[in-house]
Design an enzyme around this catalytic site. Sequence first.
Site, PDB file in Angstrom:
ATOM      1  CG  HIS B 147      37.359 -40.140 -46.187  1.00 21.27           C
ATOM      2  ND1 HIS B 147      38.601 -39.554 -46.352  1.00 21.27           N
ATOM      3  CD2 HIS B 147      37.560 -41.259 -45.457  1.00 21.27           C
ATOM      4  CE1 HIS B 147      39.512 -40.299 -45.751  1.00 21.27           C
ATOM      5  NE2 HIS B 147      38.914 -41.340 -45.212  1.00 21.27           N
ATOM      6  CE  LYS B 149      39.008 -38.191 -42.382  1.00 22.19           C
ATOM      7  NZ  LYS B 149      38.131 -39.307 -42.459  1.00 22.19           N
ATOM      8  CG  ASP B 154      28.044 -21.085 -31.759  1.00 19.39           C
ATOM      9  OD1 ASP B 154      27.074 -21.856 -31.681  1.00 19.39           O
ATOM     10  OD2 ASP B 154      28.732 -20.739 -30.779  1.00 19.39           O
TER      11      ASP B 154
END
Lengths: 204, 204
Positions: B147, B149, B154
């Site tokens: 779940h 996100k 870099d």
Amino acid sequence: MWTVKVVGMGLVALSLSVELLSRLLRRLRPERSLNEVLFFPSEMACVEHIFTPSSPYSCFCSLPHGVETSFSCLLRHIMSASSTLDLCVFAFSNMDLSRAVLALHGRSVTIRVLTDKHYSAITGSQIGVLRKAGICVRCDVGSVHMHHKFAVVDGQLLITGSLNWTLTAVQSNMENILVTEEPDLVRPFIKEFHRLWTHNDPAH
Amino acid sequence: MWTVKVVGMGLVALSLSVELLSRLLRRLRPERSLNEVLFFPSEMACVEHIFTPSSPYSCFCSLPHGVETSFSCLLRHIMSASSTLDLCVFAFSNMDLSRAVLALHGRSVTIRVLTDKHYSAITGSQIGVLRKAGICVRCDVGSVHMHHKFAVVDGQLLITGSLNWTLTAVQSNMENILVTEEPDLVRPFIKEFHRLWTHNDPAH
């Protein structure tokens, strides 16, 4: 005699400089603010001692005791509220988190809950329980989903991430919670909560 | 003559102290790291100039031009990657975000995508498109939902929040994205990405 005076004044100047420098350093070195990340699923452990800190050994459930987990850390941060808790969460069905909010309400912490209208009505949602206890709840009706999952504790501690306040999120999903006191991060969430709270005032 | 020597040495000591102090202050005052919060739904605006910065006026679509929105800021942060992009996202169907990842891949940025097995197979998911382009994708198969996100650009810029990489999330939902370079917050996400990436290696 003249040399003694010069050395004496030098010593005074030196001690004054050291004192000034140390004060300056203390002021320049900012106090480190809390920055913490919690990952889920959380290990399962008894959290009874967080609700009843006065008698930490009162629980005889079968879960491990005295273990700090991501979930117990999250609970502690929420339970640390002493004046306000602003909560903006899509799904709220976790019984322990509901119990924490109710406990804060019992301690006269001012609580405001903003949630998604559609999710608040599903089976297992704790929103009705909070409302019945007298906690102020508002539902977002304008967007497809009020998908936030953040809380602001005492106007200075931000708890935010991917984790909805459900049992599946805590015990089964890969999730994250970020806990920070960094003002540049907390301030926008306070402002957005205020905006959403006002926007969803049923009196308007 | 003795007085001149003392005054001279005093001046030398003073200038040395000032130099040392100013160097110390420069080292103690930490450079401010980026901390930004973006809220959604985002205003709708043309983002073509982010993909083709050399010809910013090349797009004649009907959306407003030259407007900075939450979504254009998010796109710019992703497109700022010069060496690596580690992406860990539940739902990925947004065409502009997919285009951004493909553009980075075209620039030889090393991309790793970790996603939810079930969601990756639904209609509109961009995971297949990324795979076909040769981008390395792994699916989480162990948890109820992967779940997260979040993205790490870099190895130093964390992009995380409630927003899935879908059109509904960007244009219709109440969502948040937090962008930070704070090492105490970025480091745990890098570590967790590495753990999940290794754990979900299909060769194991």
